[in-house]
Each structure stands twice: as structure tokens, then as C-alpha cells.
Design an enzyme around this catalytic site. Structure first.
Site, PDB file in Angstrom:
ATOM      1  N   LYS A 192      72.652  15.356  52.065  1.00 42.06           N
ATOM      2  CA  LYS A 192      71.906  15.019  50.844  1.00 42.06           C
ATOM      3  C   LYS A 192      71.284  16.295  50.323  1.00 42.06           C
ATOM      4  O   LYS A 192      71.022  17.218  51.092  1.00 42.06           O
ATOM      5  CB  LYS A 192      70.795  14.017  51.178  1.00 42.06           C
ATOM      6  N   ASP A 235      72.739  11.172  42.324  1.00 44.24           N
ATOM      7  CA  ASP A 235      71.703  10.270  42.850  1.00 44.24           C
ATOM      8  C   ASP A 235      70.673  10.190  41.713  1.00 44.24           C
ATOM      9  O   ASP A 235      71.032  10.460  40.549  1.00 44.24           O
ATOM     10  CB  ASP A 235      71.107  10.834  44.156  1.00 44.24           C
TER      11      ASP A 235
HETATM   12  P1  NDP Z   1      69.128   6.902  38.116  1.00 47.45           P
HETATM   13  O1  NDP Z   1      68.502   8.222  37.955  1.00 47.45           O
HETATM   14  O2  NDP Z   1      70.333   6.550  37.328  1.00 47.45           O
HETATM   15  O3  NDP Z   1      68.055   5.751  37.851  1.00 47.45           O
HETATM   16  C1  NDP Z   1      66.881   5.686  38.601  1.00 47.45           C
HETATM   17  C2  NDP Z   1      66.039   4.533  38.077  1.00 47.45           C
HETATM   18  O4  NDP Z   1      64.969   4.292  38.999  1.00 47.45           O
HETATM   19  C3  NDP Z   1      65.408   4.825  36.746  1.00 47.45           C
HETATM   20  O5  NDP Z   1      65.234   3.628  36.049  1.00 47.45           O
HETATM   21  C4  NDP Z   1      64.076   5.445  37.150  1.00 47.45           C
HETATM   22  O6  NDP Z   1      63.063   5.336  36.185  1.00 47.45           O
HETATM   23  C5  NDP Z   1      63.719   4.607  38.361  1.00 47.45           C
HETATM   24  N1  NDP Z   1      62.879   5.396  39.262  1.00 47.45           N
HETATM   25  C6  NDP Z   1      63.194   6.566  39.857  1.00 47.45           C
HETATM   26  N2  NDP Z   1      62.177   7.031  40.584  1.00 47.45           N
HETATM   27  C7  NDP Z   1      61.195   6.148  40.418  1.00 47.45           C
HETATM   28  C8  NDP Z   1      59.885   6.073  40.914  1.00 47.45           C
HETATM   29  N3  NDP Z   1      59.375   7.014  41.726  1.00 47.45           N
HETATM   30  N4  NDP Z   1      59.142   4.997  40.558  1.00 47.45           N
HETATM   31  C9  NDP Z   1      59.656   4.039  39.763  1.00 47.45           C
HETATM   32  N5  NDP Z   1      60.894   4.059  39.235  1.00 47.45           N
HETATM   33  C10 NDP Z   1      61.652   5.093  39.569  1.00 47.45           C
HETATM   34  O7  NDP Z   1      69.413   6.754  39.689  1.00 47.45           O
HETATM   35  P2  NDP Z   1      70.400   5.772  40.435  1.00 47.45           P
HETATM   36  O8  NDP Z   1      70.488   4.458  39.741  1.00 47.45           O
HETATM   37  O9  NDP Z   1      71.637   6.511  40.726  1.00 47.45           O
HETATM   38  O10 NDP Z   1      69.637   5.591  41.827  1.00 47.45           O
HETATM   39  C11 NDP Z   1      68.737   4.512  42.074  1.00 47.45           C
HETATM   40  C12 NDP Z   1      68.599   4.306  43.573  1.00 47.45           C
HETATM   41  O11 NDP Z   1      69.884   3.998  44.129  1.00 47.45           O
HETATM   42  C13 NDP Z   1      68.105   5.517  44.369  1.00 47.45           C
HETATM   43  O12 NDP Z   1      67.336   5.075  45.472  1.00 47.45           O
HETATM   44  C14 NDP Z   1      69.397   6.157  44.879  1.00 47.45           C
HETATM   45  O13 NDP Z   1      69.174   6.918  46.049  1.00 47.45           O
HETATM   46  C15 NDP Z   1      70.185   4.894  45.196  1.00 47.45           C
HETATM   47  N6  NDP Z   1      71.642   5.061  45.270  1.00 47.45           N
HETATM   48  C16 NDP Z   1      72.369   5.603  44.245  1.00 47.45           C
HETATM   49  C17 NDP Z   1      73.745   5.701  44.343  1.00 47.45           C
HETATM   50  C18 NDP Z   1      74.591   6.221  43.229  1.00 47.45           C
HETATM   51  O14 NDP Z   1      75.807   6.201  43.378  1.00 47.45           O
HETATM   52  N7  NDP Z   1      74.032   6.666  42.125  1.00 47.45           N
HETATM   53  C19 NDP Z   1      74.443   5.276  45.558  1.00 47.45           C
HETATM   54  C20 NDP Z   1      73.612   4.640  46.534  1.00 47.45           C
HETATM   55  C21 NDP Z   1      72.260   4.571  46.378  1.00 47.45           C
HETATM   56  P3  NDP Z   1      62.532   6.647  35.414  1.00 47.45           P
HETATM   57  O15 NDP Z   1      63.611   7.017  34.444  1.00 47.45           O
HETATM   58  O16 NDP Z   1      61.266   6.207  34.769  1.00 47.45           O
HETATM   59  O17 NDP Z   1      62.310   7.716  36.457  1.00 47.45           O
HETATM   60  O1  2IT Z   2      72.868   7.382  48.238  1.00 39.92           O
HETATM   61  C1  2IT Z   2      74.109   7.471  48.019  1.00 39.92           C
HETATM   62  O2  2IT Z   2      74.936   6.923  48.740  1.00 39.92           O
HETATM   63  C2  2IT Z   2      74.548   8.240  46.848  1.00 39.92           C
HETATM   64  N1  2IT Z   2      73.705   8.736  46.099  1.00 39.92           N
HETATM   65  C3  2IT Z   2      76.009   8.435  46.573  1.00 39.92           C
HETATM   66  C4  2IT Z   2      76.545   9.590  47.368  1.00 39.92           C
HETATM   67  C5  2IT Z   2      77.969   9.993  47.078  1.00 39.92           C
HETATM   68  O3  2IT Z   2      78.390  10.982  47.689  1.00 39.92           O
HETATM   69  O4  2IT Z   2      78.650   9.346  46.277  1.00 39.92           O
END
Ligand code: NDP
Ligand code: 2IT
Length: 448
Positions: free
Chosen positions: A126, A166
Site C-alpha cells: 500500500k 484508493d
Molecule cells: P474515493 O476517493 O473515490 O471516495 C472516498 C469517499 O469516502 C468520498 O466520498 C470521501 O468524501 C469519503 N471519505 C474519505 N475519507 C473520509 C473521511 N475521513 N471521513 C468521511 N468521509 C471520507 O475512494 P474509494 O471509493 O476508492 O475508497 C473508499 C474506501 O474503499 C476506502 O476505505 C478504500 O480503502 C476502500 N477500497 C477501495 C478500493 C478501490 O478499488 N478503489 C478497493 C477496496 C477498498 P470526501 O470527498 O469528502 O473526502
Molecule cells: O484496498 C484495495 O484493495 C484497493 N484500494 C485496490 C488495490 C488494487 O491494487 O487494485
């Protein structure tokens, strides 16, 4: 003292300033107890747990960049290369002001077991930066990404370490990072995943985490003799994971009534409109409060989280520790009987204790992040395969592989829970099922 306790206490002494990492490590180690007890002598002799909890390598670097007004800034950049026992390091990059080594180590450790659960050959890593992309122009984001990659490129490669997105890192950032990697190395290789379709990306990667989360939820419900159709779902977040969870849940006949960002949440009794959500978040990069201005009947709640709304199912898709013990109690009091985690570690320890109590008492269903959100990294690994073959698969092909992978993860997680005497406890099941393959590989490869 048990082996697990010994290793954890040592870790606490070595890393007292890493609360998120210690929290994740404690939870993982505790739930590995059943498998550790069975193999204690072998594991101790090979210092297996001591090695499992320390990253193989962490690189930290400064990232200098200049904003549109000519003002210079320095951010911190990191890559935690945690475990390469079963494949090259794989895991996302997070750009968010809260990013530090503790958070990236917790995410990296989770990633090792998640990646193992996918059944694909990827190790755990990560990275990211405390850079905040909110409110920055495209040109500023580009200059930051170029500077970040100018250092990171030394440590990554298609068979070495393959970052992805992420929080705060989506298609735009991956494009800028990829362009700079190619420019510096002169290599056109699958060094990042989540790329655009025009330059080696996979169809269905943007959808994969959210879709996978809903496939997993559907499978878990089926396992309990229930179905997703007709259920009311509360979702947090409005980013990549939340958007496609909302889309797939609606396709399968459920209704997601909320979405949120760090300012507040919106409630739409008719179900969140995916197109409006994407227009606001993907196109305009705006705030979720906008939704209530555009969709009649929806209401915006400033400064609040959505956990007080009535629902059957909750899908937290924003960030770590967003559901605490009180939130979990509130959810259950309002009728929620199922939580599947889209975000990484969104439930605090006391929230998970609350779910566990409800599971024992009344069959509450809980699927932890490393199993529930593994669809994203799984399709990242499929993107790596397509890049190696120099081929692109159709959306249907990738989506159907994703579906099979999620069904398989559910099966392996529930089997492992049962094998170790914890039937229905998917936290224990997910940690053990992920750990089995990693520990086998580590033992076979000797003291490295
Ligand atoms: P994005 O950046 O696309 O979206 C994040 C969302 O969560 C936004 O709406 C953001 O709001 C909100 N957010 C982030 N930080 C905070 C905080 N501290 N408090 C409240 N709201 C918050 O990220 P993803 O959708 O990609 O990721 C979301 C979650 O999913 C994370 O935990 C990530 O690790 C996990 N994840 C993502 C994967 C991927 O493929 N993208 C895979 C597996 C897990 P704001 O804009 O106001 O910050
Ligand atoms: O938390 C996660 O699994 C991710 N942000 C996706 C990682 C990846 O390599 O696609």
C-alpha cells in the site's frame, strides 16, 4: 502468554505511535489464534508471525511540487512493500491529508490477506501521500503525480510492485502517474492498474469493488436463506466504491437510500439516483449536498453520518473507523441485520463486538472488508493478466470472473470458519482462509 500475545506485545513496544496499524494487527492476530495454536511449534521455529507483522520494506520520500500561483509545497510519499510471499506487491495508493505510515501499514497488512483470498498470485502493499486533491486544479494534480512518480518509479515494476487507486486516486491520477512512469523508464508495461481503457486498462475495473461488494452481500444473504431483492440499504461514501455498490444493488432489486461524503449525507427515499451521483462526483467533483438541490424528495443532513436511518443492510464505503460501537447499536436498533464492508476497516473494534453479539443472538450477518471489498484488487490482478497477454477481455468476461471470484471467496471464508470451529464467524474465516496460503508460501521459502 500465547504466541499471538507475545508477538502483539512486542509489536506494541516497537511501534507505539502507530495506533491504526496496531489495531489492525491485533484484530488479525487474535482471529488467527485457532490456526496458530494448531501449528505453534512450526510457526515459532520459523519466526513466522514475527515476520508476518513486519513489512519487507517501506520507502518514504518527499514530494516537492508547485501550485498554480507559483507557491512551492512539500508532501510526504510512501510505499509499504509488506509481503511478497505469493506474488508481486499489490495494493492501492491513497492521497488524503490523514495518510501516514501507521495507516498505510494497517492497509498493507489487510491487503496481504485480501489478496490471498482472491486466489490470484498477488502479494500485499500500500502507498500514498498526505497530499489532498480536493480543490486542486487538474494541472496541480498532474504536477504532484509527476513528482510523486519521479521518486516511486525506482521501487515498482510489473513483476515487482503494481500500485493502483484508493481514496483520492482514481482514473485521472492513475493516468498522470502512468504517463510519468513511461516517460522516465521508456517502458510500456502493466506497472499500475485502474488504467484508462485506451492505454491498457481493464473493462469493469472501475465497477469492480462496488459490484464485488454487492455480489458478496448477495451470496452471504443466500447462505442465510435470504435475498437482496426488496431490501433497504444504507451506504456511506460517494466515491468509486459507493457509486458502483449503489448501481449494482439497484440492478439486483435493492434500494440504497443514502450516500455521503466527509461533510454529511443525503437521504433519498426513492433510492439514490446513480446518474445524478456520478454527475456530481465524477464529472463536477462536487459535494454530496448538491444532490439534495437536484433531486426532489431527497434531504441533506449536514455533519452527520447515515447510520441512524432505517435499513436492512449497511454498506460502509467511505473510510476506516466510520462506524463506532454506538453507531452499530443505532443501526441494529433501526432494523439493520447485515453489514458488508466496502471500505477498509470501517467498523471499530467495539462495532464488531456489537455485530458479533447480534450474530450469536439473532443471526446478524457481517462480512469484513478483506473478503467483501476484494473484488477491486481481484480485477486489478485480471488487468495484470490482460496486460501480460496483450489482450483485452470483454466487460461480460471480466464481470463474470469477478462474480465467480466473490462466490469463491464466500465459500472459502465460510469453510475456513467452519473448519476451525467458528461456523458463521466470517471475521475468523476470512483471516484464516487468507493466512493459510501466505503462511504455506512463507514456510516454503525459508527465512527471508
Ligand atoms: P474515493 O476517493 O473515490 O471516495 C472516498 C469517499 O469516502 C468520498 O466520498 C470521501 O468524501 C469519503 N471519505 C474519505 N475519507 C473520509 C473521511 N475521513 N471521513 C468521511 N468521509 C471520507 O475512494 P474509494 O471509493 O476508492 O475508497 C473508499 C474506501 O474503499 C476506502 O476505505 C478504500 O480503502 C476502500 N477500497 C477501495 C478500493 C478501490 O478499488 N478503489 C478497493 C477496496 C477498498 P470526501 O470527498 O469528502 O473526502
Ligand atoms: O484496498 C484495495 O484493495 C484497493 N484500494 C485496490 C488495490 C488494487 O491494487 O487494485
Amino acid at each position: 502468554m500465547s504466541y499471538v500475545e507475545e508477538v502483539y506485545q512486542n509489536l506494541e513496544k516497537k511501534h507505539p505511535n502507530e495506533p491504526e496499524f496496531l489495531e489492525a494487527a491485533k484484530r488479525i492476530l487474535e482471529s488467527l489464534n485457532p490456526i496458530v495454536e494448531k501449528n505453534e511449534e512450526l510457526y515459532r521455529k520459523n519466526a513466522l508471525l514475527e515476520r508476518f507483522v513486519e513489512p519487507e520494506r517501506i520507502v518514504t520520500f518527499r514530494v516537492p511540487w508547485t501550485d498554480d500561483k507559483g507557491v512551492n509545497h512539500i508532501n510526504l510519499g510512501y510505499r509499504v512493500q509488506f509481503n511478497s510471499a505469493i506474488g508481486p506487491y499489490k495494493g492501492g495508493l491513497r492521497f488524503h491529508p490523514s495518510v501516514n505510515q501507521s495507516i498505510l501499514k494497517f492497509l498493507g497488512m489487510e491487503q496481504i490477506l485480501k489478496n490471498s483470498l482472491t486466489g490470484l498470485p498477488i502479494g500485499g502493499g500500500k502507498g500514498g501521500s498526505d497530499f489532498d486533491p480536493h480543490g486542486k486544479s487538474d494541472a496541480e494534480v498532474m504536477r504532484f503525480c509527476q513528482s510523486f512518480m519521479t521518486e516511486l518509479f525506482k521501487y515498482i515494476g510489473k513483476d515487482e510492485d503494481v500500485p493502483a487507486g484508493d481514496i483520492g486516486v482514481g482514473g485521472r491520477e492513475i493516468g498522470f502517474l502512468y504517463g510519468q512512469y513511461k516517460r522516465i523508464t521508456n517502458l510500456y508495461e502493466g506497472v499500475l492498474t485502474g488504467k484508462g481503457l485506451a492505454y491498457g486498462g481493464s473493462l469493469a475495473r472501475p465497477e469492480a469493488t462496488g459490484f464485488g461488494l454487492v455480489y458478496m452481500t448477495d451470496e452471504m444473504l443466500k447462505g442465510a436463506g435470504k435475498e437482496l431483492k426488496g431490501k433497504t440499504v444504507v451506504v456511506s461514501g460517494a466515491g468509486n466504491v459507493a457509486q458502483y455498490a449503489i448501481k449494482k444493488a439497484a440492478e439486483l432489486g435493492a434500494k440504497c437510500v443514502t450516500a455521503s461524503d466527509s461533510n454529511g449525507y443525503v437521504y433519498d427515499p426513492n433510492g439514490i439516483n446513480f446518474d445524478v451521483l456520478c454527475q456530481i462526483k465524477q464529472v463536477e467533483r462536487g459535494r454530496i449536498s448538491e444532490y439534495a438541490k437536484r433531486v426532489p424528495g431527497s434531504v441533506y443532513h449536514d455533519g452527520e453520518k447515515p447510520w441512524g436511518e432505517k435499513c436492512d443492510i449497511a454498506l460502509p464505503c467511505a473510510t476506516q473507523n466510520e462506524i463506532d460501537g454506538d453507531d452499530a447499536k443505532k443501526l441494529i436498533a433501526n432494523g439493520c441485520w447485515c453489514v458488508a464492508e466496502g471500505a477498509n476497516m470501517p467498523s471499530t473494534e467495539s462495532a464488531i463486538d456489537t455485530y458479533e453479539e447480534a450474530r450469536v443472538k439473532s443471526g446478524f450477518l457481517f462480512m469484513p472488508a478483506k473478503a467483501a471489498n476484494a473484488g477491486g484488487v481481484a480485477v486489478s490482478a485480471l488487468e495484470m493478466s490482460q496486460n501480460s497477454e496483450r489482450l483485452s477481455w470483454t466487460f461480460e468476461e471480466v464481470d463474470s470472473k469477478l462474480h465467480d471470484i466473490m462466490v469463491n471467496i464466500y465459500k472459502n471464508v465460510s469453510d475456513a470458519a467452519e473448519r476451525y470451529g467458528h461456523a458463521g464467524d466470517f471475521v475468523t474465516g476470512a483471516n484464516i482462509a487468507g493466512f493459510e496460503k501466505v503462511s504455506d508460501a512463507m514456510l516454503s521459502q525459508g527465512m527471508v
